[in-house]
Structures are given as C-alpha cells and as structure tokens.
Write a protein that holds these residues in place. Sequence first.
Motif, PDB file in Angstrom:
ATOM      1  N   ARG A   1      -3.440  -9.797   3.217  1.00  0.00           N
ATOM      2  CA  ARG A   1      -2.986  -8.712   2.362  1.00  0.00           C
ATOM      3  C   ARG A   1      -2.257  -7.681   3.216  1.00  0.00           C
ATOM      4  NH1 ARG A   1      -5.254  -8.635  -2.634  1.00  0.00           N
ATOM      5  NH2 ARG A   1      -4.740  -6.420  -2.872  1.00  0.00           N
ATOM      6  N   TYR A   2      -1.568  -6.782   2.563  1.00  0.00           N
ATOM      7  CA  TYR A   2      -0.864  -5.723   3.278  1.00  0.00           C
ATOM      8  C   TYR A   2      -1.311  -4.378   2.713  1.00  0.00           C
ATOM      9  CZ  TYR A   2       2.145  -4.848  -0.773  1.00  0.00           C
ATOM     10  OH  TYR A   2       2.604  -4.515  -2.020  1.00  0.00           O
ATOM     11  N   ASP A   3      -1.118  -3.352   3.524  1.00  0.00           N
ATOM     12  CA  ASP A   3      -1.415  -1.984   3.097  1.00  0.00           C
ATOM     13  C   ASP A   3      -0.366  -1.070   3.717  1.00  0.00           C
ATOM     14  OD1 ASP A   3      -2.855   0.089   1.817  1.00  0.00           O
ATOM     15  OD2 ASP A   3      -3.915   0.532   3.690  1.00  0.00           O
ATOM     16  N   VAL A   4       0.306  -0.301   2.882  1.00  0.00           N
ATOM     17  CA  VAL A   4       1.338   0.633   3.341  1.00  0.00           C
ATOM     18  C   VAL A   4       0.878   2.044   3.023  1.00  0.00           C
ATOM     19  CG1 VAL A   4       3.735   1.399   3.094  1.00  0.00           C
ATOM     20  CG2 VAL A   4       3.177  -1.050   2.960  1.00  0.00           C
ATOM     21  N   VAL A   5       0.864   2.917   4.036  1.00  0.00           N
ATOM     22  CA  VAL A   5       0.506   4.322   3.857  1.00  0.00           C
ATOM     23  C   VAL A   5       1.604   5.166   4.491  1.00  0.00           C
ATOM     24  CG1 VAL A   5      -1.184   6.136   4.270  1.00  0.00           C
ATOM     25  CG2 VAL A   5      -1.949   3.765   3.937  1.00  0.00           C
ATOM     26  N   LEU A   6       2.337   5.896   3.653  1.00  0.00           N
ATOM     27  CA  LEU A   6       3.438   6.744   4.120  1.00  0.00           C
ATOM     28  C   LEU A   6       3.102   8.203   3.815  1.00  0.00           C
ATOM     29  CD1 LEU A   6       6.436   4.646   2.710  1.00  0.00           C
ATOM     30  CD2 LEU A   6       5.388   4.500   4.974  1.00  0.00           C
ATOM     31  N   THR A   7       3.252   9.055   4.820  1.00  0.00           N
ATOM     32  CA  THR A   7       2.973  10.482   4.646  1.00  0.00           C
ATOM     33  C   THR A   7       4.287  11.220   4.409  1.00  0.00           C
ATOM     34  OG1 THR A   7       1.035  10.368   6.081  1.00  0.00           O
ATOM     35  CG2 THR A   7       1.979  12.549   5.692  1.00  0.00           C
ATOM     36  N   VAL A   8       4.341  11.906   3.246  1.00  0.00           N
ATOM     37  CA  VAL A   8       5.549  12.633   2.843  1.00  0.00           C
ATOM     38  C   VAL A   8       5.195  14.100   2.689  1.00  0.00           C
ATOM     39  CG1 VAL A   8       7.340  12.897   1.085  1.00  0.00           C
ATOM     40  CG2 VAL A   8       6.490  10.615   1.677  1.00  0.00           C
ATOM     41  N   ALA A   9       6.025  14.967   3.243  1.00  0.00           N
ATOM     42  CA  ALA A   9       5.844  16.417   3.108  1.00  0.00           C
ATOM     43  C   ALA A   9       6.869  16.948   2.110  1.00  0.00           C
ATOM     44  CB  ALA A   9       6.007  17.105   4.453  1.00  0.00           C
TER      45      ALA A   9
ATOM     46  N   GLU B   1       3.105 -13.173   1.008  1.00  0.00           N
ATOM     47  CA  GLU B   1       3.589 -14.551   0.955  1.00  0.00           C
ATOM     48  C   GLU B   1       4.492 -14.784   2.159  1.00  0.00           C
ATOM     49  OE1 GLU B   1       5.586 -15.332  -2.697  1.00  0.00           O
ATOM     50  OE2 GLU B   1       3.726 -15.620  -3.847  1.00  0.00           O
ATOM     51  N   TYR B   2       4.021 -15.587   3.139  1.00  0.00           N
ATOM     52  CA  TYR B   2       4.786 -15.835   4.349  1.00  0.00           C
ATOM     53  C   TYR B   2       5.714 -17.027   4.166  1.00  0.00           C
ATOM     54  CZ  TYR B   2       1.538 -12.699   6.718  1.00  0.00           C
ATOM     55  OH  TYR B   2       0.790 -11.613   7.100  1.00  0.00           O
ATOM     56  N   ASN B   3       6.910 -16.904   4.717  1.00  0.00           N
ATOM     57  CA  ASN B   3       7.822 -18.042   4.812  1.00  0.00           C
ATOM     58  C   ASN B   3       7.802 -18.501   6.265  1.00  0.00           C
ATOM     59  OD1 ASN B   3       9.971 -19.811   5.025  1.00  0.00           O
ATOM     60  ND2 ASN B   3      11.335 -18.633   3.712  1.00  0.00           N
TER      61      ASN B   3
ATOM     62  N   ARG C   1       7.217 -11.982   1.741  1.00  0.00           N
ATOM     63  CA  ARG C   1       7.385 -11.200   0.525  1.00  0.00           C
ATOM     64  C   ARG C   1       6.047 -10.564   0.202  1.00  0.00           C
ATOM     65  NH1 ARG C   1       8.517 -12.577  -5.524  1.00  0.00           N
ATOM     66  NH2 ARG C   1       7.273 -14.433  -5.091  1.00  0.00           N
ATOM     67  N   LEU C   2       6.079  -9.250  -0.051  1.00  0.00           N
ATOM     68  CA  LEU C   2       4.857  -8.504  -0.329  1.00  0.00           C
ATOM     69  C   LEU C   2       4.761  -8.271  -1.832  1.00  0.00           C
ATOM     70  CD1 LEU C   2       5.072  -5.855   2.551  1.00  0.00           C
ATOM     71  CD2 LEU C   2       4.406  -8.267   2.662  1.00  0.00           C
ATOM     72  N   LEU C   3       3.661  -8.701  -2.429  1.00  0.00           N
ATOM     73  CA  LEU C   3       3.472  -8.617  -3.870  1.00  0.00           C
ATOM     74  C   LEU C   3       2.483  -7.503  -4.178  1.00  0.00           C
ATOM     75  CD1 LEU C   3       3.034 -12.457  -4.571  1.00  0.00           C
ATOM     76  CD2 LEU C   3       5.153 -11.125  -4.431  1.00  0.00           C
ATOM     77  N   SER C   4       2.971  -6.447  -4.833  1.00  0.00           N
ATOM     78  CA  SER C   4       2.150  -5.271  -5.081  1.00  0.00           C
ATOM     79  C   SER C   4       1.019  -5.575  -6.056  1.00  0.00           C
ATOM     80  CB  SER C   4       3.010  -4.132  -5.628  1.00  0.00           C
ATOM     81  OG  SER C   4       2.210  -3.023  -5.976  1.00  0.00           O
ATOM     82  N   ALA C   5      -0.172  -5.063  -5.716  1.00  0.00           N
ATOM     83  CA  ALA C   5      -1.309  -5.151  -6.628  1.00  0.00           C
ATOM     84  C   ALA C   5      -1.429  -3.900  -7.488  1.00  0.00           C
ATOM     85  CB  ALA C   5      -2.602  -5.357  -5.828  1.00  0.00           C
ATOM     86  N   LYS C   6      -0.632  -2.868  -7.173  1.00  0.00           N
ATOM     87  CA  LYS C   6      -0.693  -1.604  -7.905  1.00  0.00           C
ATOM     88  C   LYS C   6       0.298  -1.554  -9.062  1.00  0.00           C
ATOM     89  CE  LYS C   6      -2.341   1.297  -4.083  1.00  0.00           C
ATOM     90  NZ  LYS C   6      -3.578   1.708  -4.785  1.00  0.00           N
ATOM     91  N   VAL C   7       1.508  -2.109  -8.846  1.00  0.00           N
ATOM     92  CA  VAL C   7       2.568  -2.061  -9.854  1.00  0.00           C
ATOM     93  C   VAL C   7       3.015  -3.485 -10.135  1.00  0.00           C
ATOM     94  CG1 VAL C   7       4.845  -1.160 -10.471  1.00  0.00           C
ATOM     95  CG2 VAL C   7       3.307   0.196  -9.014  1.00  0.00           C
TER      96      VAL C   7
ATOM     97  N   LEU D   1      10.814  -3.494   7.015  1.00  0.00           N
ATOM     98  CA  LEU D   1      10.227  -3.536   5.681  1.00  0.00           C
ATOM     99  C   LEU D   1      11.166  -2.833   4.713  1.00  0.00           C
ATOM    100  CD1 LEU D   1       7.903  -4.068   3.694  1.00  0.00           C
ATOM    101  CD2 LEU D   1       6.888  -1.883   4.444  1.00  0.00           C
ATOM    102  N   ASP D   2      11.688  -3.585   3.761  1.00  0.00           N
ATOM    103  CA  ASP D   2      12.474  -2.986   2.680  1.00  0.00           C
ATOM    104  C   ASP D   2      11.483  -2.628   1.578  1.00  0.00           C
ATOM    105  OD1 ASP D   2      14.902  -3.271   3.992  1.00  0.00           O
ATOM    106  OD2 ASP D   2      15.174  -5.315   3.269  1.00  0.00           O
ATOM    107  N   PHE D   3      11.122  -1.353   1.548  1.00  0.00           N
ATOM    108  CA  PHE D   3      10.027  -0.867   0.701  1.00  0.00           C
ATOM    109  C   PHE D   3      10.606  -0.221  -0.559  1.00  0.00           C
ATOM    110  CE2 PHE D   3       6.869   2.369  -0.502  1.00  0.00           C
ATOM    111  CZ  PHE D   3       5.734   1.586  -0.585  1.00  0.00           C
TER     112      PHE D   3
END
Length: 339
Positions: free
Chosen positions: A253-261, A289-291, A298-304, A320-322
């Motif tokens: 699984r993946y986890d992305v955490v970005l801090t925005v001000a 999903e690894y190729n 390819r990262l498949l979101s569990a949130k959206v 990462l094209d996020f």
Amino acid sequence: MFTTLRRASGALVTIAALFSAACDTSENTPITEPAYTPVATAVQIGDLGVVRDGDVRPLVATVKDQKGREMTGVPVQFASTDPTVAIVGAGNLLTALREGVTEIVAVAGTAQQRVVLNVVLHPATALEVNVTALTMLAREQRTVTATLRGLDNRVLNRTLVWQSSNANVARVDAQGRITAIAPGTARISVEYGTLTQVIAVDVGGYAATYAVTTIDGRALPANVYEEIITRDDNSTYTLIERLESGVVTFADRYDVVLTVADIERTTFQGNVIERVVRRRQVRDDGLVEYNWLDARARLLSAKVGGLTHNLTPDGPGQRLDFRIGGTNTIWSLALRTAQ
C-alpha cells in the motif's frame, strides 16, 4: 608603282624602302594586351585526402578567371549536401560526423564545383565507462556514461550495444539508462565490436519512505496557488497555498502526507508581510499496482473512488504525478530516499 628620287650623290632611294622600315613588326617591338576585367568562372576544391568520422579539416579552393588565371581575395562559400555525414562551420571548417557519403559544394560568384566526400570510420581503440559497479534500490534509475575513443584519443560518435544479464533484476536502454526492477544482481554490458565494458549492478530492497523535494521542478517550499482577495474596505491581500514538505511511503500500500500552509500576504509601507493562517495536511492512501517490466506503478486511492496517481523511476528516486481529489490538478512531485 614606286616613285624614285634622284639625289645629288646619284644614289636612288625608293619610297617603298622607307615605308618598309617604318612598318617593321619584328619581335623587338612590344605587344600590348587589351585590358579586361577578371571574372570568377571556375572554382576547384583542394584535395581533402582520407576523411574519417571525427576529423576536422579546413576547406580551401582555387578560383580562376575567364582566362584560366588564379584569382586572389575572392570569397568562397562551402556547404555539405548531407549535414548528418559532415557539416561546414565557421571559418570553412569541415567536421566529419559519421561514416557515409556526401557532396562538398564550393561557390565563388557564379562558379560552382561539387566533389564527393566519402567519410570512413576512424579505428576505435578504447571503450570507457564512468562507473563499473552500482548499488541501487528497486525502481531506481541511473545512467552510465560510455565513451568510445579512437587512435588519437578522440571521442567517436558510434552506436553502442547495451545488454543486461538479468532483465528481471535490472534493465538498460540504448542510452545506458539502467532501471532497477527487483532485488538481485545483474551484469550490464556495453559493447562496440570487440571492445566491452561491464557494470556490476546490485539491486537491494524497495525504499519504504521518500521525501518530497520538488513540485513541478521547483524546490520545496513552493507556492502552488495564489489569489488576490479584496476585503470589504477595498483593501487587498494575497492568499497563498504553499507546499512545505511531504512524505510518501510504499509497500503493498502507499501513504502520501503533504503539508500545506495557507498564507496571507500583505504589503505595508513597502514591506511584504506574510502570516501563516493555518497548516493542513493533504493525504491519500491505497493500493499499489507495480509494473515489473518497467518499474512503474499505479496508485489506487482508497479514499476517493476512481482516483489514481502514477509513479515512475526518476534518477535515484521516483516521480509521483499526484492528482488532487475532485479536481484536474496534478502535482508532479520528485521523491528522494528519506535520510
């Protein structure tokens, strides 16, 4: 009919004799050539001899006028009909680029000459690489530089053959870019004829954690959004969203955490004042999903639902094209192994 004159001495002198003497055209009398204006009517390119790829030669030509006499000071322009084989640069310098046939054209006024130039291969004597061993993490990319040299140590522009002994561990393309696929070892070879160099590649496990270093090519912290806001009193300020940092982790699984001000920027008496209104986190997680053929994922979101992101090798890290959920906005994030 000739007229004779008798003088007191009794001698006879003929007018014809006097006329003949006056019209003497013997070789002792100089002949003046009519004046003419020389015009360039012929140009001849100097012999280039044997030309090999990588050679740089000055081009010279002889210009002659309508009487076959050499002319000086006449400008001559040179060109190559196939610039992939050879080119003519400043100062009429010929540079041979590769094996092949082209024509060298010389023009002086209305005069022109074409000669066939056959560029032959310069003998290759050495093949060098900038590294002979690499330790990589899976999904990393590195580029190996190979240099082919000739007899006089010149660099030769030739097509090299790259190969991997184990494509399941590491792959290599025609430019020497190595992509680590999975843990293991592989030997990357580069060849030209009988010349060979080998790079030992040791691929370790996957990096679990990456730090975000740039967004769209700009180092963090970087502004991702700006908007001028007008207050009720008609004063204005700039609302800024600034990406300050980010951490991305991978496994199954993946986890992305970005801090925005969120920042409010105003100008007072010529001074720029920024106030952080709040800091928030942009997060997403899901399946990976690894190729395994090209180390992409390819990262498949569990949130959206339907939201995906793309992960590709990028030098010693990843890109990462996020995609921001609910928008068409995509942030291109450079990821490097967290220290």
